[in-house]
Every structure is written in C-alpha cells, then in structure tokens.
Design a protein around this motif. Structure first.
Motif, PDB file in Angstrom:
ATOM      1  N   ILE A  66      63.575  93.054 -28.057  1.00 26.15           N
ATOM      2  CA  ILE A  66      63.308  94.494 -28.011  1.00 26.15           C
ATOM      3  C   ILE A  66      63.931  95.235 -29.201  1.00 26.15           C
ATOM      4  N   LEU A  67      65.122  94.820 -29.630  1.00 22.92           N
ATOM      5  CA  LEU A  67      65.733  95.480 -30.785  1.00 22.92           C
ATOM      6  C   LEU A  67      64.988  95.130 -32.068  1.00 22.92           C
ATOM      7  N   LEU A  68      64.527  93.887 -32.174  1.00 22.29           N
ATOM      8  CA  LEU A  68      63.748  93.489 -33.336  1.00 22.29           C
ATOM      9  C   LEU A  68      62.425  94.256 -33.388  1.00 22.29           C
ATOM     10  N   GLY A  69      61.839  94.523 -32.215  1.00 25.18           N
ATOM     11  CA  GLY A  69      60.587  95.280 -32.173  1.00 25.18           C
ATOM     12  C   GLY A  69      60.740  96.671 -32.761  1.00 25.18           C
ATOM     13  N   GLY A  70      61.848  97.340 -32.458  1.00 26.54           N
ATOM     14  CA  GLY A  70      62.090  98.653 -33.046  1.00 26.54           C
ATOM     15  C   GLY A  70      62.226  98.599 -34.553  1.00 26.54           C
ATOM     16  N   SER A  71      62.892  97.563 -35.060  1.00 31.55           N
ATOM     17  CA  SER A  71      63.060  97.420 -36.510  1.00 31.55           C
ATOM     18  C   SER A  71      61.729  97.168 -37.216  1.00 31.55           C
ATOM     19  N   LEU A  72      60.853  96.387 -36.611  1.00 31.53           N
ATOM     20  CA  LEU A  72      59.547  96.131 -37.201  1.00 31.53           C
ATOM     21  C   LEU A  72      58.746  97.426 -37.338  1.00 31.53           C
ATOM     22  N   GLY A  73      58.845  98.284 -36.325  1.00 27.59           N
ATOM     23  CA  GLY A  73      58.151  99.569 -36.399  1.00 27.59           C
ATOM     24  C   GLY A  73      58.675 100.440 -37.515  1.00 27.59           C
ATOM     25  N   ASP A  74      59.986 100.452 -37.703  1.00 29.51           N
ATOM     26  CA  ASP A  74      60.579 101.237 -38.785  1.00 29.51           C
ATOM     27  C   ASP A  74      60.049 100.780 -40.147  1.00 29.51           C
ATOM     28  N   TYR A  76      57.238  98.578 -40.919  1.00 31.72           N
ATOM     29  CA  TYR A  76      55.811  98.395 -41.166  1.00 31.72           C
ATOM     30  C   TYR A  76      54.924  99.515 -40.608  1.00 31.72           C
ATOM     31  N   GLY A  77      55.539 100.471 -39.937  1.00 35.77           N
ATOM     32  CA  GLY A  77      54.769 101.579 -39.376  1.00 35.77           C
ATOM     33  C   GLY A  77      54.842 101.554 -37.861  1.00 35.77           C
ATOM     34  N   ARG A  78      55.330 102.663 -37.292  1.00 33.13           N
ATOM     35  CA  ARG A  78      55.548 102.694 -35.843  1.00 33.13           C
ATOM     36  C   ARG A  78      54.236 102.670 -35.079  1.00 33.13           C
ATOM     37  N   ARG A  79      53.228 103.389 -35.574  1.00 31.94           N
ATOM     38  CA  ARG A  79      51.937 103.359 -34.899  1.00 31.94           C
ATOM     39  C   ARG A  79      51.327 101.959 -34.956  1.00 31.94           C
ATOM     40  N   ARG A  80      51.416 101.320 -36.109  1.00 32.23           N
ATOM     41  CA  ARG A  80      50.828  99.983 -36.279  1.00 32.23           C
ATOM     42  C   ARG A  80      51.458  98.982 -35.321  1.00 32.23           C
ATOM     43  N   ILE A  81      52.785  98.962 -35.245  1.00 34.93           N
ATOM     44  CA  ILE A  81      53.467  98.000 -34.378  1.00 34.93           C
ATOM     45  C   ILE A  81      53.235  98.341 -32.910  1.00 34.93           C
ATOM     46  N   PHE A  82      53.153  99.634 -32.596  1.00 31.75           N
ATOM     47  CA  PHE A  82      52.873 100.046 -31.214  1.00 31.75           C
ATOM     48  C   PHE A  82      51.498  99.548 -30.786  1.00 31.75           C
ATOM     49  N   VAL A  83      50.496  99.754 -31.625  1.00 30.04           N
ATOM     50  CA  VAL A  83      49.142  99.293 -31.298  1.00 30.04           C
ATOM     51  C   VAL A  83      49.099  97.774 -31.209  1.00 30.04           C
ATOM     52  N   ALA A 125      59.656 106.008 -30.241  1.00 35.45           N
ATOM     53  CA  ALA A 125      59.755 106.248 -31.681  1.00 35.45           C
ATOM     54  C   ALA A 125      58.595 107.095 -32.190  1.00 35.45           C
ATOM     55  N   LEU A 126      57.414 106.913 -31.615  1.00 36.65           N
ATOM     56  CA  LEU A 126      56.260 107.735 -32.014  1.00 36.65           C
ATOM     57  C   LEU A 126      56.534 109.214 -31.777  1.00 36.65           C
ATOM     58  N   LEU A 127      57.132 109.531 -30.643  1.00 38.60           N
ATOM     59  CA  LEU A 127      57.427 110.935 -30.341  1.00 38.60           C
ATOM     60  C   LEU A 127      58.485 111.483 -31.276  1.00 38.60           C
ATOM     61  N   GLN A 128      59.518 110.691 -31.495  1.00 41.13           N
ATOM     62  CA  GLN A 128      60.602 111.132 -32.368  1.00 41.13           C
ATOM     63  C   GLN A 128      60.099 111.429 -33.778  1.00 41.13           C
ATOM     64  N   ALA A 129      59.171 110.604 -34.256  1.00 35.80           N
ATOM     65  CA  ALA A 129      58.714 110.736 -35.636  1.00 35.80           C
ATOM     66  C   ALA A 129      57.590 111.744 -35.787  1.00 35.80           C
ATOM     67  N   SER A 130      56.854 112.041 -34.708  1.00 41.92           N
ATOM     68  CA  SER A 130      55.641 112.848 -34.827  1.00 41.92           C
ATOM     69  C   SER A 130      55.870 114.336 -34.611  1.00 41.92           C
ATOM     70  N   PHE A 131      56.861 114.686 -33.776  1.00 41.06           N
ATOM     71  CA  PHE A 131      56.972 116.079 -33.352  1.00 41.06           C
ATOM     72  C   PHE A 131      57.980 116.872 -34.181  1.00 41.06           C
ATOM     73  N   GLU A 191      50.777 108.057 -38.438  1.00 40.79           N
ATOM     74  CA  GLU A 191      51.616 106.916 -38.806  1.00 40.79           C
ATOM     75  C   GLU A 191      52.940 107.415 -39.377  1.00 40.79           C
ATOM     76  N   SER A 192      53.995 106.666 -39.146  1.00 38.36           N
ATOM     77  CA  SER A 192      55.311 107.002 -39.687  1.00 38.36           C
ATOM     78  C   SER A 192      56.096 105.720 -39.867  1.00 38.36           C
ATOM     79  N   ARG A 193      57.035 105.752 -40.788  1.00 36.74           N
ATOM     80  CA  ARG A 193      57.913 104.600 -41.013  1.00 36.74           C
ATOM     81  C   ARG A 193      59.204 105.114 -41.641  1.00 36.74           C
ATOM     82  N   ASP A 194      60.194 104.267 -41.664  1.00 33.57           N
ATOM     83  CA  ASP A 194      61.462 104.598 -42.312  1.00 33.57           C
ATOM     84  C   ASP A 194      61.380 104.138 -43.761  1.00 33.57           C
ATOM     85  N   GLU A 195      61.308 105.093 -44.691  1.00 30.56           N
ATOM     86  CA  GLU A 195      61.147 104.748 -46.101  1.00 30.56           C
ATOM     87  C   GLU A 195      62.372 104.042 -46.670  1.00 30.56           C
TER      88      GLU A 195
END
Length: 492
Positions: A66-74, A76-83, A125-131, A191-195
């Motif tokens: 689960i922690l690795l999943g959050g890092s992948l979203g940061d 490669y893109g949170r929307r992409r990893i979520f989908v 993470a989608l909510l945190q990054a989108s709003f 889409e959002s990511r950690d640059e």
C-alpha cells in the motif's frame, strides 16, 4: 501546478464520486467476504486454513504494497495509477467470481490486494491534488462519509447476494462499478504528480515486508493442523525476512517506512495501540460471521445486517468524538474507547445456539460501536500529531499498514489459539467453543490497548502538526490513508 477545483462545481462533485466509488469498492470487498465465508467453504469444500487464506491473501498483498502504491502515483501520475488499480482490481474480481477451486480463489484474492494497494491511497491523493486548498477538507469529508456508507452497506449487500444469487456475485458486482469509476475518472479527474519525485522506489522493502508477513502468516495458519518442519522453516524465514526488512529500511535513501519515525515515543506507542485494536477487530469479525451462521442459525442476510449499528454509530458520532479529543486531549477516549469496546466483545458471549438478535446481538453491537466511535478518530489524529507536518502522510500510511497487518495476523493466529482447524468451522459445537475463546483473547487485546494508551498518551490536547483532512472516521478495517508528502514543496 496545483489544481483549483471547487467542490460545488460539477467537475468537483464528479471527482469526489469517482474517488469514493473506487475506494468504496475496496472497502466493500473487505466486509462482504466475511459474510460469505461459510458459503464459500461449503461450495468449494474448503478447510478452515483455506478460508483464512481467502481473507489473508488479500490483506497480505494490500498491507505489503500500500505504501509503494502511493509512491507510484506520485511519480507516474495519481490518476493513471488509480485507474490502473481499478482495472487490476476488477480483473482480479472477475477471476474470483469464476474460480473453480479454493486455491484459485486464494490466488485471485492476492491479485485483488495488489489492485487495492494501487487504488486505495490513490483515491484520497486525487482529492488532495485536485481541489482548491479551501475545499480540500470538505471534499475529503464527503469522500469519507460516502466511504462510511459503503462500509455500512457492504455486509447487508453481501448477505443479500449470498442468500440470493450466490457468493460469486459479491465479486461480479465489482465489474460494473469499476467500469463506472474508470469512465468518471478519465472524464473528470485531472492528472497530477509530484514533480520532485525521483523515480526511486523502495521495492526491496515492499517485497521483504510482504514476504516476512507471508512467512509468519503461513506458519500460524498451517500450525492449526499439524506443526511440521515446513511450519518451523516458514516461521523462521518470516522472522529473518522481517529483520532484513528493518536493515534495508535503515540503509535505504528513500525507505518505505522511515525508522526515524519511531524515535517519537508517542508514534511508537500509538502504533502498538493500533496493532492491538485492529488485531481485535480482525479476529472478532472473522469469528463472528461463522458464529452467527453456523451456531446461531442466522441467514447470511441477517448475519450481514447484525452489526450495521456499529457503522451507523460511527457515522453519526465520529465527528463529535474527534472534536472532543481536540479539546480535552486523546488519553481519555483512547483509554475508555478500547475498554468499552472490550465490554461489547464480552457481550458477544451471549450469542449462542438460538440467539435472539434483539436480546443477544444488538446490545453487543451497540456497546462495541460506542467504544469504536470513541477511539477511532482520536487514534488517527494522534498519529498525525506525533510527527512533524511534512511527515504526516507517511506516518498515516505506516499506521494504516499496521492496522492491515494486525488484522492479517489475527485471522492467522486465532484459529490456532482456539483449537479450530480442518472442517470444524462447519460443526456448531466446535465453532461455539472456539468463538468463546477468541472473544476472550480479543477483549484482552482491547483492554491491553486501553491500558497502554492510559500510561503513554498525553492527557492534554496534542499540538497539531498536521490537521486531519476530515472529521469523519468510518472505516473499521483500517484507519484513513493520508498519502501526503514529506517534501515541503509538494503539490499536495
């Protein structure tokens, strides 16, 4: 670049719906499978150990990744990893639905856990990054409230499906939901990511964590039948792999679980409290459904509805519990909550042959629910208050992983400790005896957690280093995941 969606906008509402449906799908599977276990066992001629693995295969991959999943979203893109997580989860659900044997069902459940590890942190993470910052708390509050509804509906829906079209439909129902989530996410979620993410991932840490948990879990589960050389080897390997995980995390430049977090005495002890509380929850909910159906003779639908009052109480009162803790400090609730919950667990001893829902089940559910309502919100808030603000995300993630691991180990260990094995889960007298022993163990875990909080948690209100994004705390399978970032320049 930070997104500026407003909650009242049409797109903003669709973003919340997509995130809530995605995480709700994973929550649903965490509750409905318990209801279906007796039916799965009869249909697939499964042993108790195989039923344990039906739950634990999912929890194992989820907790380990689960922690690795959050890092992948940061990265490669949170929307992409979520989908990706939603699609993976749906495909694995389809495999669960058509599994002809219990072994294939267990393998498909492990795949489901991987999907859950990708989509669960991503939903928040989608909510945190989108709003827009002014709307984030409200958006996460709406998300959490909808998640609470999913938690409440899960056992009811599961009971209805098991009693009607059959247990396979608890997995089939994920498929149309996943299609809807995927369409809404791709159409409405930016889409959002950690640059600043470097692309380095603690893959060795994630693999070692999963293998260590798997080794210990296998040993505990297999020992319920007969203690063989394989059991000892598995247990030893699990311990050694756990030690290797600690060594890797200590040396890794970007560890999945930064060990310096545990330099905080409060953080360390609050995670011990989490282990005790969620271990007790995992054990109670595993044994309770078998007791209600095999011993008390409840139909799956009635058994699924039986403890809905727990979630209703949490929906109605958790916000008040969080506000109370912020005024008076968390010690009182983190002490009294587990003790009251332990009282509710002991009231479950009244559930036996020919038990009455109104006289025997409902009082236990209400007392248990009051205890959980008192402790869950302060528990999560105290985790965040125990670390600096820039470490709040990883601290919450570690606490969530601890909760999942506690449930995993409880489901593995309790049948061994209660002497239940083989196909005894179909024998009412054997189940009733094991249930009563398990109730005592789970109540003891809750009492120990309350006493630990009494002597270690400060009585004064904590100085908040990170405000919780929501005052709704509805989950009972694990605390809310906050996938915030450690770097001050983060977009979240």
């Amino acid at each position: 670049m930070e997104s500026q969606l407003r909650l009242k906008s049409r797109q903003g509402r669709w973003v919340v719906v997509a995130a809530a449906l995605g995480s709700g799908m994973a929550m649903l599977d965490g509750t409905v499978v318990n209801v279906a276990l007796p039916s799965i066992g009869r249909d697939l001629d499964a042993s108790l150990a195989q039923l344990q693995w039906t739950l634990n295969a999912y929890l194992l991959t989820l907790a380990g990744l689960i922690l690795l999943g959050g890092s992948l979203g940061d990265r490669y893109g949170r929307r992409r990893i979520f989908v990706l997580g939603v699609c993976w989860f749906a495909a694995a659900s389809g495999l669960c639905a058509i599994a002809p044997t219990i072994d294939l069902l267990i393998a498909a459940r492990a795949l489901q856990g991987i999907g859950g590890a990708l989509l669960t942190p991503g939903s928040l993470a989608l909510l945190q990054a989108s709003f827009h910052p002014d709307d984030r708390s409200a958006a996460v509050g709406a998300w959490s409230g909808l998640g609470g509804v999913a938690t409440a509906v899960g056992p009811i829906l599961g009971g209805w499906l098991v009693s009607g079209p059959g247990w396979r439909w608890i997995f089939v129902i994920n498929l149309p939901v996943a299609v809807l989530v995927g369409v809404l996410t791709l159409r409405h979620v930016p889409e959002s990511r950690d640059e600043q993410a470097t692309g380095r991932f603690d893959v060795p840490g994630a693999v070692l964590a999963a293998l260590a948990l798997g080794g210990v879990t296998y040993a505990l589960t297999a020992a319920g039948g007969k203690v063989t050389a394989a059991v000892w080897v598995s247990a030893g390997a699990g311990v050694l792999l756990g030690a290797a995980f600690v060594a890797v995390e200590r040396r890794s430049p970007q560890p999945m679980m930064p060990l310096e977090l545990f330099d905080s005495r409060l953080f360390s002890t609050i995670n011990l409290v989490t282990l005790g509380v969620y271990g007790a929850l995992g054990g109670v909910f595993f044994f309770l459904q078998v007791q209600l159906q095999t011993v008390a003779g409840f139909e799956p639908l009635v058994a699924g509805v039986a403890f809905a009052p727990v979630t209703v109480l949490m929906l109605l009162l958790s916000a008040r519990s969080g506000r109370l803790a912020s005024r008076i400090g968390p010690r009182l609730q983190l002490t009294a909550g587990p003790l009251v919950a332990a009282g509710g667990v002991l009231l479950m001893l009244r559930i036996g042959p020919h038990a009455s829902y109104w006289a025997d089940v409902l009082p236990a559910a209400v007392v248990f629910g009051v205890g959980l309502t008192a402790l869950v919100a302060p528990l999560t808030a105290t985790v965040l208050a125990a670390v600096p603000v820039h470490r709040a995300g990883i601290a919450s993630g570690v606490n969530n992983a601890a909760a999942r691991a506690a449930g995993l180990l409880a489901v593995a260990a309790l049948p061994l400790l209660t002497g239940l094995s083989g196909d005894q889960y179909q024998v009412p007298s054997s189940v009733d005896s094991a249930f009563r022993t398990a109730v005592g163990i789970c109540a003891g875990l809750l009492v120990a957690s309350g006493l630990l909080a009494l002597v270690t948690v400060p009585g004064r209100p904590p100085t908040p280093t990170a405000e919780p994004d929501s005052t709704w705390y509805c989950g009972t399978t694990g605390p809310p995941v906050d996938p915030g970032h450690e770097r001050p320049g983060s977009t979240v």
